[in-house]
Write a protein that holds these residues in place. Structure first.
Motif, mmCIF file in Angstrom:
data_model
loop_
_atom_site.group_PDB
_atom_site.id
_atom_site.type_symbol
_atom_site.label_atom_id
_atom_site.label_comp_id
_atom_site.label_asym_id
_atom_site.label_seq_id
_atom_site.Cartn_x
_atom_site.Cartn_y
_atom_site.Cartn_z
ATOM 1 N N THR A 1 39.346 42.094 35.425
ATOM 2 C CA THR A 1 38.937 42.884 36.585
ATOM 3 C C THR A 1 39.059 42.082 37.876
ATOM 4 O O THR A 1 39.291 42.648 38.944
ATOM 5 N N SER A 2 38.891 40.774 37.792
ATOM 6 C CA SER A 2 39.074 39.912 38.961
ATOM 7 C C SER A 2 40.566 39.673 39.170
ATOM 8 O O SER A 2 41.245 39.104 38.313
ATOM 9 N N ASN B 1 32.845 41.594 29.995
ATOM 10 C CA ASN B 1 33.486 42.458 30.992
ATOM 11 C C ASN B 1 33.062 42.117 32.418
ATOM 12 O O ASN B 1 33.226 42.913 33.337
ATOM 13 N N THR C 1 32.981 39.217 35.697
ATOM 14 C CA THR C 1 33.796 38.147 36.291
ATOM 15 C C THR C 1 33.353 36.773 35.801
ATOM 16 O O THR C 1 34.185 35.883 35.596
#
Length: 629
Positions: free
Chosen positions: A453-454, A418, A420
């Motif tokens: 997420t990135s 989770n 990067t």
């Protein structure tokens, strides 16, 4: 009780008169705005005759001017002057009536009397200035302010008003004079205001005419008053604003020596030049700091940053100069030997390994260095160890060791699912699968990453996933001649020669891998082959984009400009429309030095692609070029 009743009656009557008059004024204003001047006059005349009034006058005067009723105008203005003798603008209104009648001598007499009778008060000069300006009498407006400066003995008074008029008249030399006038007494607190005026002036300076005027003016001021450092700082600022870092460095050195400085101003210049990709000037600036010796507080930082600059300078050009790469290799080696392998030097260890593998063609030594760094990694910094592993996987992939590379990518992905770092490893692993033709597996991993997420990784994953889904099995059957021509290319290392299906996509994967290996010429051959196989597919946008990036590295800037522009013209609605605009802006900003066109590209990106990942950077660069910072 009777008195209260009488008061209420009087108040009610006054209110009714005010309301009636207010409605009449509104109706007159409406007629004026609609161009029905006779109707407006019919309402305004009795109102004004009853009692001169500022609001009524503001509509009555232009109404009569539109009707060219100059006799009535003269009466109206004189009545207003009598009612308000301390308001000076009415004298200009009267003079303008005479001028419109054709009596210029009488008009000039009124103007001159108004100026002559001005009291020595700042507000009076401002009032008369605005009165002249409202009649487009700019010469008189400027003259009033200059007289006010002299009378009030304040050479900085009315600067903003003068700059506004000079801007309307497009008198750049006068604006420059006003801006420099703010710091003529050496006032450092006025430097920012001066810079703002000058920057606003140079926004549309496409041919650099204004910049040359400013540079000449500042050089003359410095010669006349060498002790006023504000002129020096302004010239230093102007050089950097126009990305003239060579001249800026000369001034920075002079300022540093003059102040017996520690090199801080030189470091700032080096950072600015580095951000603007003028690596040669950044390199020269950092070398100047290093020569100061270890007594400078910036010495160690400058040494490490100099390696960064030399590394960026080396890899920004294609093909890389091997001799320079080997010299830089030795410099990295010496620095790491001096400072050791630890968390503080991790960034340079990684660059050193990349340099060895990708540019010096010594992957074995690079692998040894990274393995040593991994072994020495502090248990408290697992992220650093993961970065080393990704770099090691990149080098293994570069060398054709697919399986060890994918194993390392997978380890990092598993350890940081989770994070990067883990998502980056997963993306690289998906690209590895793409390179070797495992398109379905690559797409399945890329689709997972679309929720990363990135945002950058998610965007890249989405683009590559769509490339795969759009171009699998979409080629038409080629004739034997095309088959023979396209299969003549030699495929290297980890690739096979199965061209039964997905031919264009396989060529694209191979071209992408050649770019990963810094083999631009071979990449171009594969990109040309895609055009032969599928000349009208959406993949052509990617072909143009990769060719533009190669052209930029090869310093073929005009060719790169045409390629990016082609994407903007033909594929603006596709996935690369925003990418092309952003890189086109960079091309203009950093390489072609065309600031107005760079700003235009960034602005177009913000307007046409508001949801693009590049919008934030485009806005920052646009504002920086405009001078907001």
């Amino acid at each position: 009780m009777n008195r209260l009743f009488l008061f209420l009656i009087i108040a009610f009557q006054a209110f009714m008169v005010f309301a009636q008059r207010s409605q009449e004024e509104q109706l007159a204003a409406q007629y004026y705005q609609q161009g029905e001047f006779e109707k407006a006059k019919a309402i305004l005349k009795p109102l004004f005759d009853k009692k001169p009034d500022v609001y009524v006058y503001s509509y009555y005067y232009p109404t009569l001017m539109q009707l060219e009723d100059y006799k009535e105008l003269e009466k109206v203005v004189k009545a207003q002057q009598k009612a308000f003798p301390n308001v000076r603008r009415y004298a200009i209104d009267l003079g303008y009536v005479y001028e419109r009648q054709g009596d210029l001598n009488k008009a000039l007499k009124e103007y001159d009397i108004a100026i002559k009778n001005l009291p020595t008060q700042e507000a009076a000069y401002r009032e008369l200035h605005h009165a002249f300006l409202s009649k487009r009498k700019t010469d008189y407006a400027v003259d009033v302010l200059l007289r006010g400066r002299k009378a009030l003995q304040n050479p900085k008074l009315f600067t903003k008003e003068l700059v506004y008029v000079y801007a309307e008249l497009k008198k750049s030399d006068k604006i420059i004079e006003e801006a420099l006038n703010l710091v003529r007494d050496g006032a450092a607190d006025q430097r920012a205001a001066s810079q703002t005026m000058l920057q606003n002036l140079m926004i549309e300076d496409e041919d650099k005419t204004t910049y040359l005027l400013l540079k000449t003016a500042l050089q003359k001021e410095i010669q006349k008053d060498p002790n006023n450092l504000e002129f020096v700082y302004l010239l230093y600022w102007a050089y950097q604003l126009n990305k003239d870092f060579a001249d800026a460095l000369l001034i920075a050195r002079s300022l540093d020596r003059r102040a017996k400085g520690d090199g801080e101003i030189i470091m700032d210049l080096a950072n600015n030049a580095m951000q603007n990709r003028d690596y040669e000037m950044a390199k020269e600036a950092l070398e100047f700091v290093i020569v100061k010796g270890e007594e400078s507080p910036h010495y160690t930082k400058a040494k490490f940053q100099l390696l960064d600059v030399k590394y960026l300078l080396l890899i920004s050009v294609s093909p890389v100069k091997i001799l320079e790469a080997k010299i830089l290799e030795q410099e990295f080696k010496n620095l790491i030997a001096e400072y050791g392998i630890h968390n503080g030097t991790s960034e340079w260890i990684r660059k050193y390994a990349h340099l060895l593998a990708f540019y010096v063609n010594n992957p074995d030594e690079a692998i040894d260095i990274l393995n040593t760094a991994i072994a020495n990694s502090d248990a408290r910094t697992p992220h650093q160890k993961a970065l080393y592993k990704i770099d090691l996987a990149d080098i293994l992939l570069y060398s054709g060791n697919v399986w060890d590379a994918t194993l390392l990518y997978s380890q990092v992905d598993k350890d940081f699912p989770n994070d990067t770092i883990g998502q980056n490893a997963k993306f690289k692993n998906a690209k590895l699968s793409f390179y070797i033709g495992e398109f379905e597996w690559a797409k399945s991993q890329l689709d997972i990453l679309r929720a990363a997420t990135s945002k950058l990784i998610a965007n890249d994953a989405m683009q590559l996933s769509l490339v795969i889904s759009d171009h699998e099995d979409d080629e038409e059957d080629e004739d034997e001649e095309e088959e023979e021509e396209t299969t003549e290319l030699e495929f290297y290392g980890l690739f096979g020669n199965d061209f039964e299906k997905n031919k264009a996509l396989r060529y694209f994967a191979k071209a992408d891998f050649m770019l990963f290996q810094n083999n631009d010429e071979q990449a171009l051959k594969y990109l040309d082959s895609i055009t032969l196989v599928t000349p009208f597919s959406k993949l052509q946008a990617y072909v143009l984009f990769l060719k533009a990036q190669i052209a930029t590295r090869q310093k073929k800037y005009l060719e790169a400009e045409k390629l990016y522009q082609r994407i903007c013209d033909v594929y603006s609605d596709g996935l690369l429309g925003d990418d092309a605009l952003f890189y086109l802006g960079e091309l203009y900003e950093y390489y072609l030095k065309d600031i107005p066109r760079a700003m235009e590209a960034y602005q177009k990106l913000m307007k046409e692609h508001p949801g693009s990942l590049f919008v934030v950077d485009a806005r920052k660069r646009f504002r920086a070029l405009r001078g907001d910072f």
